[in-house]
Design a protein around this motif. Structure first.
Motif, PDB file in Angstrom:
ATOM      1  N   LEU A 330       0.962  -1.182   0.224  1.00 54.36           N
ATOM      2  CA  LEU A 330      -0.113  -0.010  -0.218  1.00 54.36           C
ATOM      3  C   LEU A 330       0.873   1.290  -0.034  1.00 54.36           C
ATOM      4  CD1 LEU A 330      -2.997   0.741   2.129  1.00 54.36           C
ATOM      5  CD2 LEU A 330      -1.092   2.225   2.359  1.00 54.36           C
ATOM      6  N   TYR A 331       0.409   2.318  -0.847  1.00 57.26           N
ATOM      7  CA  TYR A 331       1.472   3.492  -0.744  1.00 57.26           C
ATOM      8  C   TYR A 331       0.530   4.641  -0.344  1.00 57.26           C
ATOM      9  CZ  TYR A 331       4.137   0.521  -3.647  1.00 57.26           C
ATOM     10  OH  TYR A 331       4.726  -0.530  -4.315  1.00 57.26           O
ATOM     11  N   PHE A 332       1.347   5.504   0.296  1.00 61.57           N
ATOM     12  CA  PHE A 332       0.648   6.754   1.057  1.00 61.57           C
ATOM     13  C   PHE A 332       1.509   7.959   0.911  1.00 61.57           C
ATOM     14  CE2 PHE A 332       0.777   8.966   5.589  1.00 61.57           C
ATOM     15  CZ  PHE A 332      -0.644   9.275   5.327  1.00 61.57           C
ATOM     16  N   ASP A 333       0.446   8.900   0.417  1.00 64.61           N
ATOM     17  CA  ASP A 333       1.281  10.287  -0.159  1.00 64.61           C
ATOM     18  C   ASP A 333       0.804  11.333   0.501  1.00 64.61           C
ATOM     19  OD1 ASP A 333       2.357   8.939  -2.525  1.00 64.61           O
ATOM     20  OD2 ASP A 333       0.303   8.285  -3.006  1.00 64.61           O
ATOM     21  N   PRO A 334       1.404  11.655   1.811  1.00 65.69           N
ATOM     22  CA  PRO A 334       0.657  12.779   2.703  1.00 65.69           C
ATOM     23  C   PRO A 334       1.452  14.108   2.345  1.00 65.69           C
ATOM     24  CG  PRO A 334       2.343  11.617   3.682  1.00 65.69           C
ATOM     25  CD  PRO A 334       2.420  10.978   2.381  1.00 65.69           C
ATOM     26  N   PHE A 335       0.778  15.355   2.429  1.00 72.87           N
ATOM     27  CA  PHE A 335       1.353  16.610   2.334  1.00 72.87           C
ATOM     28  C   PHE A 335       1.393  17.210   3.681  1.00 72.87           C
ATOM     29  CE2 PHE A 335       0.487  15.827  -2.004  1.00 72.87           C
ATOM     30  CZ  PHE A 335       1.374  16.478  -2.603  1.00 72.87           C
ATOM     31  N   LEU A 336       2.485  17.735   4.158  1.00 71.67           N
ATOM     32  CA  LEU A 336       2.551  18.170   5.748  1.00 71.67           C
ATOM     33  C   LEU A 336       3.118  19.670   5.537  1.00 71.67           C
ATOM     34  CD1 LEU A 336       4.508  16.368   8.471  1.00 71.67           C
ATOM     35  CD2 LEU A 336       5.610  18.529   7.701  1.00 71.67           C
ATOM     36  N   ASP A 337       2.485  20.260   6.514  1.00 70.46           N
ATOM     37  CA  ASP A 337       2.764  21.869   6.792  1.00 70.46           C
ATOM     38  C   ASP A 337       3.848  22.057   7.748  1.00 70.46           C
ATOM     39  OD1 ASP A 337       2.812  24.474   6.975  1.00 70.46           O
ATOM     40  OD2 ASP A 337       0.681  24.754   7.864  1.00 70.46           O
ATOM     41  N   MET A 338       5.052  22.585   7.151  1.00 71.86           N
ATOM     42  CA  MET A 338       6.228  22.676   8.183  1.00 71.86           C
ATOM     43  C   MET A 338       6.105  23.483   9.435  1.00 71.86           C
ATOM     44  SD  MET A 338       9.330  22.977   5.507  1.00 71.86           S
ATOM     45  CE  MET A 338       9.495  21.694   4.142  1.00 71.86           C
ATOM     46  N   TYR A 339       4.827  24.416   9.483  1.00 72.29           N
ATOM     47  CA  TYR A 339       4.476  25.201  10.277  1.00 72.29           C
ATOM     48  C   TYR A 339       4.133  24.833  11.709  1.00 72.29           C
ATOM     49  CZ  TYR A 339       1.595  28.669  13.153  1.00 72.29           C
ATOM     50  OH  TYR A 339       1.066  29.414  14.095  1.00 72.29           O
ATOM     51  N   ASN A 340       3.317  23.821  11.670  1.00 70.31           N
ATOM     52  CA  ASN A 340       2.993  22.919  12.898  1.00 70.31           C
ATOM     53  C   ASN A 340       3.213  21.247  12.781  1.00 70.31           C
ATOM     54  OD1 ASN A 340       0.996  22.656  11.145  1.00 70.31           O
ATOM     55  ND2 ASN A 340      -0.478  22.943  12.584  1.00 70.31           N
ATOM     56  N   ARG A 341       3.836  20.923  11.744  1.00 66.89           N
ATOM     57  CA  ARG A 341       3.890  19.374  11.104  1.00 66.89           C
ATOM     58  C   ARG A 341       2.391  18.680  11.090  1.00 66.89           C
ATOM     59  NH1 ARG A 341       8.154  22.019  10.939  1.00 66.89           N
ATOM     60  NH2 ARG A 341      10.160  21.021  11.590  1.00 66.89           N
ATOM     61  N   GLU A 342       1.631  19.528  10.810  1.00 70.30           N
ATOM     62  CA  GLU A 342       0.242  18.916  10.468  1.00 70.30           C
ATOM     63  C   GLU A 342       0.154  18.304   9.048  1.00 70.30           C
ATOM     64  OE1 GLU A 342      -4.529  20.507  10.040  1.00 70.30           O
ATOM     65  OE2 GLU A 342      -2.723  21.789  10.703  1.00 70.30           O
ATOM     66  N   ILE A 343      -0.653  17.142   8.930  1.00 65.51           N
ATOM     67  CA  ILE A 343      -0.857  16.790   7.680  1.00 65.51           C
ATOM     68  C   ILE A 343      -2.072  17.288   7.132  1.00 65.51           C
ATOM     69  CG2 ILE A 343      -1.514  14.289   6.591  1.00 65.51           C
ATOM     70  CD1 ILE A 343       1.300  14.711   7.661  1.00 65.51           C
TER      71      ILE A 343
END
Length: 475
Positions: A330-343
């Motif tokens: 299974l492949y997981f593609d997240p986008f993370l905000d560097m401001y608060n490390r939120e997905i």
């Protein structure tokens, strides 16, 4: 292996301690096969003096409790088996590795097995030989033999009952004399106290000491209940996180005390011990490679300005029509905000493809449209991020594209850190039997990570809590 005399060991150790040479030099000088032997002699001498250099001809009979204590220390700490042996006062470090192998193969029962031929078998052989030599049967010998067999049966019954009570505690092993005394107290309903103590090898004075304290109120009972309730929700919180979480329950407790209580309750974290292979999406230059605009400047004071992404893989197992177990991914593609490390967005698929990544990208762009400054989306040089469609979508929304240098995972540390935490807390040590089961677990973890799991860098708040708090302060 060559045997060296006590005088030879003392001579070479003294030369080392007097600064006449290092391990390698002295080993070559005196013809030792390698310098590790000399290192062992020096360590034993520092720990035990000259006694540490004597060959121990006596076979030490270590108790099961001692063995389990050594095994737990070896498996749960970073200390080597040689250093552990010195701390426990053992001159034969290899015994610890032998105990670990036996424990993994046979469990606690394997540690309690006596070495060599069982004693009763030896006694039987001796008595058979003696009976052949003697033509006159002895009734007294038969009675003694019966009594001996009865004692052996009683001893085995006590050992078996003790091991059952041991397992019922669900703490791996008796961690203190108090817990051992409590087990003995339960066994007194079936056996005599003197028989239990002699079989287990537990001092009567120690048992009586703890028996008087069984009815005492536990001063830490409320803290223990709070820790257990926190553990049900946060299964991978160590003592530092527990310390901060207990503040929410109204407890201000020393961190060392929390460590001690967590050891007693056996709720220490053991997940962060395994490494795994990372999915690599790099296939060379198949499109446009963007410059490294982030350049390891991962911190941001503006929400939704710096976004990073990557792809990782998970394995699960399914049974085909023929009954064969197949490994799938299974492949997981997240986008993370560097401001608060939120997905801020993610996509899950059975195979890596541009469509799934573009879907997660569109969601990330939509989620960050409220940013007043020009955004930067960072990634590695994977084939999907070099696609024309990916770059065109960023240009269309006036977003800078940034890429890590080739083969340098440190240029995308926030994403790598998230993957490491995620896999240790919800993936390693578990077996998933279907794509749907693993997908649901990932979705649940992302929600838990964003809304509940606090981080020290965020003032012990979750990413969402931190963002809301900072926005309220700015307003």
């Amino acid at each position: 292996m060559a045997k060296y005399s006590f005088e030879f060991k003392c001579k070479i150790v003294q030369e080392y301690l007097n600064g006449k040479g290092g391990y390698t030099f002295l080993s070559k000088k005196y013809g030792l096969p390698d310098h590790t032997q000399l290192m062992k002699w020096v360590a034993n001498y520092k720990a035990f003096g000259e006694k540490g250099l004597l060959r121990n001809k006596k076979i030490n009979d270590y108790s099961v409790q001692f063995k389990m204590g050594a095994i737990e220390l070896y498996l749960t700490t970073e200390i080597s088996y040689r250093e552990l042996a010195l701390e426990l006062g053992m001159t034969t470090p290899s015994l610890i590795t032998s105990w670990v192998q036996v424990f993994r193969a046979e469990g606690i029962e394997g540690l309690s097995k006596p070495k060599g031929r069982p004693p009763q078998m030896k006694n039987d052989i001796k008595k058979i030989k003696a009976s052949k030599k003697s033509s006159l049967p002895s009734e007294n010998k038969d009675l003694e033999r019966i009594k001996e067999l009865e004692n052996q049966v009683l001893s085995l019954q006590i050992q078996n009952a003790f091991l059952k009570e041991w397992r019922s505690l669900q703490v791996g092993k008796p961690r203190s004399n108090e817990q051992t005394a409590r087990i003995i107290y339960r066994l007194r309903q079936q056996f005599k106290l003197k028989d239990i103590l002699s079989t287990i090898g537990f001092p009567k004075s120690t048992y009586m000491y703890w028996q008087k304290r069984f009815d005492r109120d536990d001063p830490d009972s409320e803290i223990k209940q709070a820790l257990l309730s926190i553990r049900e929700k946060h299964k991978n919180y160590g003592y530092r996180y527990m310390y901060e979480e207990l503040k929410k329950y109204g407890f201000l407790v020393n961190k060392k005390k929390i460590q001690r209580i967590m050891r007693e309750l056996n709720i220490r974290v053991t997940a962060f011990t395994r490494k795994s292979r990372k999915y690599s999406s790099y296939k060379g230059n198949v499109g446009i490679v963007a410059p490294n605009r982030i350049n390891r400047r991962f911190d941001s004071t503006i929400p939704h300005q710096k976004i990073t992404t990557d792809t990782t893989e998970f394995k699960y197992y399914e049974t085909d029509l023929a009954g064969n177990l197949q490994t799938k991914k299974l492949y997981f593609d997240p986008f993370l905000d560097m401001y608060n490390r939120e997905i801020i967005s993610y996509n899950i698929s059975k195979q890596p493809n541009g469509e799934t990544i573009m879907k997660a990208l569109n969601e990330a762009i939509e989620a960050t449209n409220d940013c007043l400054y020009r955004r930067t989306f960072h990634s590695d040089q994977g084939w999907a991020y070099q696609m024309k469609a990916y770059g065109a979508k960023l240009k269309e929304n006036k977003i800078f594209q940034s890429m890590s240098r080739k083969g340098n995972c440190l240029d995308n540390s926030p994403m790598e850190n998230f993957f490491g935490i995620m896999k240790q807390e919800m993936y390693h040590g578990r077996i998933f039997r279907s794509y749907e089961e693993l997908e649901q677990e990932i979705m649940a973890y992302v929600h838990y990570y964003n809304h509940e799991r606090m981080k020290q860098k965020l003032d012990w708040q979750s990413p969402v809590e931190y963002r809301i708090t900072m926005m309220s302060h700015a307003a």
